[in-house]
Design an enzyme around this catalytic site. Structure first.
Site, short mmCIF file in Angstrom:
data_model
loop_
_atom_site.label_atom_id
_atom_site.label_comp_id
_atom_site.label_asym_id
_atom_site.label_seq_id
_atom_site.Cartn_x
_atom_site.Cartn_y
_atom_site.Cartn_z
N GLY A 151 9.01 -31.81 23.91
CA GLY A 151 9.41 -32.67 22.80
C GLY A 151 8.23 -33.40 22.18
O GLY A 151 8.11 -33.49 20.96
N CYS A 152 7.35 -33.91 23.03
CA CYS A 152 6.20 -34.66 22.53
C CYS A 152 5.23 -33.75 21.78
O CYS A 152 4.60 -34.17 20.81
CB CYS A 152 5.51 -35.39 23.68
N THR A 153 5.12 -32.51 22.23
CA THR A 153 4.27 -31.55 21.53
C THR A 153 4.84 -31.25 20.15
O THR A 153 4.11 -31.24 19.15
CB THR A 153 4.11 -30.26 22.36
#
Length: 164
Positions: free
Chosen positions: A52-54
């Site tokens: 998700g953060c990527t």
């Protein structure tokens, strides 16, 4: 029983954003005060190199030129250390500063650290959040518990800068 320890105080429109100085992926100190005179998007994400953060970081990367064209700068903040951030920046070719908030003091000051629930477990952690500041460092938009996927498009709509 007090809920105070787990309920963060969130920033609201019109609040003056707390200043901070954190290390970026190269170990350089970056202060929010150096962004005075610029509109700044400060986003908090839980962990570098997670799916998700990527997605969220790459979304900001791919949108940075158009955001800067509208006068916005972007700062990403996580509780990761500088070494992990450096690997993330290099791997994803990120073109904006990622800052290390290892003691999560900045996240706490912005209301982005608090109680989370995941798979029936309750714990303290980073709450995916975005705070947009005007040129004087005042909050113009504060969003908490945001979704990683599609966040930049939603942010553009909420700021009224998306032509669609």
């Amino acid at each position: 029983m007090s809920n105070e320890a787990t309920t963060p105080t969130r920033l609201a429109v019109g609040d003056q954003a707390p200043d901070f100085t954190l290390s970026d992926a190269e170990g350089n100190e970056v202060s929010l005060s150096s962004y005075q005179g610029k509109k700044t998007i400060v986003y908090f994400y839980p962990a570098a190199s997670t799916p998700g953060c990527t997605k969220q970081a790459c979304d900001f990367r791919d949108s940075l030129s158009s955001l800067q064209g509208l006068g916005y700068e972007v700062l990403g903040i996580s509780p990761d250390g500088v070494t992990k951030l450096a690997k993330f920046v290099a791997k994803e070719e990120l073109n904006f500063p990622l800052l290390a908030d290892e003691d999560h003091k900045v996240a706490e000051a912005y209301g982005a650290w608090g109680e989370k629930k995941n798979y029936g477990r309750t714990y303290e952690g980073l709450i995916r959040s975005t705070v947009v500041l005007d040129e004087q460092g005042k909050v113009t938009l504060a969003q908490y518990n945001v979704r990683a996927t599609g966040h930049v498009a939603k942010l553009r709509r909420d700021l009224g800068i998306d032509p669609k």
